[in-house]
Design an enzyme around this catalytic site. Structure first.
Site, short mmCIF file in Angstrom:
data_model
loop_
_atom_site.label_atom_id
_atom_site.label_comp_id
_atom_site.label_asym_id
_atom_site.label_seq_id
_atom_site.Cartn_x
_atom_site.Cartn_y
_atom_site.Cartn_z
N ASP A 29 -3.01 7.81 8.45
CA ASP A 29 -4.06 7.02 9.09
C ASP A 29 -3.53 6.07 10.15
O ASP A 29 -4.22 5.15 10.57
CB ASP A 29 -4.83 6.22 8.02
CG ASP A 29 -3.91 5.31 7.21
OD1 ASP A 29 -2.72 5.18 7.58
OD2 ASP A 29 -4.37 4.73 6.21
N HIS A 71 -0.14 4.51 7.16
CA HIS A 71 0.46 5.07 5.94
C HIS A 71 0.81 6.54 6.13
O HIS A 71 0.22 7.23 6.96
CB HIS A 71 -0.53 4.92 4.77
CG HIS A 71 -1.07 3.54 4.64
ND1 HIS A 71 -2.32 3.18 5.10
CD2 HIS A 71 -0.51 2.43 4.12
CE1 HIS A 71 -2.51 1.89 4.86
NE2 HIS A 71 -1.43 1.41 4.27
N SER A 78 0.81 -1.23 0.00
CA SER A 78 0.00 0.00 0.00
C SER A 78 0.84 1.28 0.00
O SER A 78 0.32 2.34 -0.32
CB SER A 78 -0.93 0.01 1.22
OG SER A 78 -0.18 -0.20 2.40
#
Ligand SMILES: *[C@@H]1O[C@H](CO)[C@@H](O)[C@H](O)[C@H]1NC(C)=O
Ligand SMILES: *[C@@H]1O[C@H](CO)[C@@H](O)[C@H](O)[C@H]1NC(C)=O
Length: 387
Positions: free
Chosen positions: A342, A345, A40
């Site tokens: 968050d 990340h 991610s």
């Protein structure tokens, strides 16, 4: 030849850093496209096409709010490190593999990274009673890469494309460790994963070199002990001496990241000796991130670098039950003041800083002299990301 080719890459990256700052200027691009692998931290849209994650947090506001003004599947408020790289190199944004259809989509470069992906195969985790977040490992990503090569035509045609591409392999491995740490494995147990993870990364790098890659950039592990998610998870179970006094990060988790990075660098040295014609560059994400966390003000971040911008409550603004994007959660007013978006990340601001740092050469191994002379030049001072 090897040291020379590394210098060349660093020089090109430095020119790219100048471009990133000035937003223009001459120079013919040395690279025509980017091929990227990872999770991610690099995914620019693939996870939206994987059933397990298609409706995940990154598919919802406030993800993307800062730059794209809509969720794009990127796990951030805006751009990722790979976005800043392609902007600096002035090459097209690579097509997320699962969003591409035909050869023309893939000729512009391809992003194979998938949010939640692991370096290791699901069987590895299953054998330990663990379960990956998504059914995607580096093995999937290399088989997608082979599919793309075939679509691109003859071997000669493929090689023209791979030789003019910048390959970005990583960061990858963070989910391999997260999966186990989230299920109460000890750090000692998780350290046993490291050689396997490094082996999986080595296998991708070997594959792309065999396919004709001339330049491979390999970002290392991020400082795991500075991740708000893990800081919240371990809150109460780590005593005061377990935290690094300068950063407030959990030392034992950072030791795991450093163990990974030492293994990665040893592996890279071996590959360099075996492949003198390929420039293999290690990008030190660990230092890029810890430098911000230790001196946030120096880089324009606020004084609570370990708190997430979006999501929960508490010392780290993180709560797994109130993950960013869930009902009742909200983003901070100004994400550019935060390092973590968050809790897992980075914010666009942190990604920008990390990309700049790597492009400037300050966190690229093997070019200390060059980065020093760079910092003293007029162009170097002009770079907004110098701090
Ligand atoms: C990745 O590969 C495995 C094993 O071949 C497969 O089961 C899985 O569906 C693949 N993942 C995706 C997203 O294609
Ligand atoms: C991990 O340990 C904590 C505290 O002992 C417990 O509350 C939690 O349920 C455990 N989690 C898992 C996935 O085993």
């Amino acid at each position: 030849m090897a040291p020379l080719s590394h210098l060349l890459v660093v020089l090109v990256l430095l020119r790219a850093a100048a471009a990133l700052d000035s937003g223009g200027g001459g120079g013919q691009a040395r690279y025509a496209r980017v091929f990227s692998f990872g999770d991610s931290l690099t995914d620019t849209g693939n996870a939206l096409h994987v059933p397990a994650t298609s409706a995940g947090p990154a598919s919802r506001p406030p993800y993307g709010e800062t730059f794209f003004r809509r969720p794009t599947g990127r796990a951030s408020d805006g751009r990722l490190v790979v976005d800043f790289f392609v902007e600096a190199l002035r090459v097209p944004h690579p097509t997320p593999y699962l969003a591409g259809k035909m050869a023309a989509d893939f000729r512009r470069g391809v992003n194979f990274a998938v949010g939640g992906a692991t370096a290791l195969d699901p069987e590895f985790f299953e054998s330990k009673g663990l379960k990956p977040f998504v059914p995607v490992s580096l093995r999937n990503q290399t088989s997608w890469f082979r599919n793309v090569l075939q679509l691109l035509g003859s071997v000669h045609g493929q090689r023209k494309i791979t030789a003019t591409a910048l390959f970005l392999v990583g960061e990858i491995g963070v989910n391999d460790y997260f999966i186990a740490l989230n299920r109460n494995c000890t750090v000692g147990e998780v350290k046993n994963f490291v050689p396997h993870v490094i082996g999986a990364i080595r296998s991708v790098v070997t594959d792309v070199i065999a396919a004709g890659a001339a330049t491979v950039v390999i970002p290392g592990m991020i400082p795991l002990g500075c991740e708000p998610q893990l800081l919240a998870l371990y809150q109460g179970s780590v005593d005061a001496e377990g935290y690094d006094p300068d950063s407030g990060c959990i030392t034992r988790l950072n030791d795991l990241a450093e163990l990974h990075n030492r293994g990665l660098r040893r592996m890279i040295s071996g590959l360099r000796r075996a492949n003198p014609g390929t420039a293999i560059v290690y990008a030190d994400l660990y230092r890029a991130v810890t430098d911000i966390i230790v001196s946030p003000g120096k880089y324009g971040f606020r004084d609570r670098p370990l708190a997430a911008c979006c999501g929960g409550i508490g010392a780290y603004n993180f709560d797994m039950a109130a993950f960013c994007g869930a009902a009742g959660t909200a983003a901070c007013a100004d994400p550019s003041e935060y390092v973590s978006w968050d809790g897992v990340h980075f914010t666009e601001a942190a990604n920008r800083r990390i990309a700049c740092a790597v492009l400037e050469g300050s966190y690229v191994a093997d070019a200390p002299t060059l980065s020093m002379s760079w910092a003293t030049t007029e162009t170097g001072r002009r770079i907004r990301c110098v701090g």
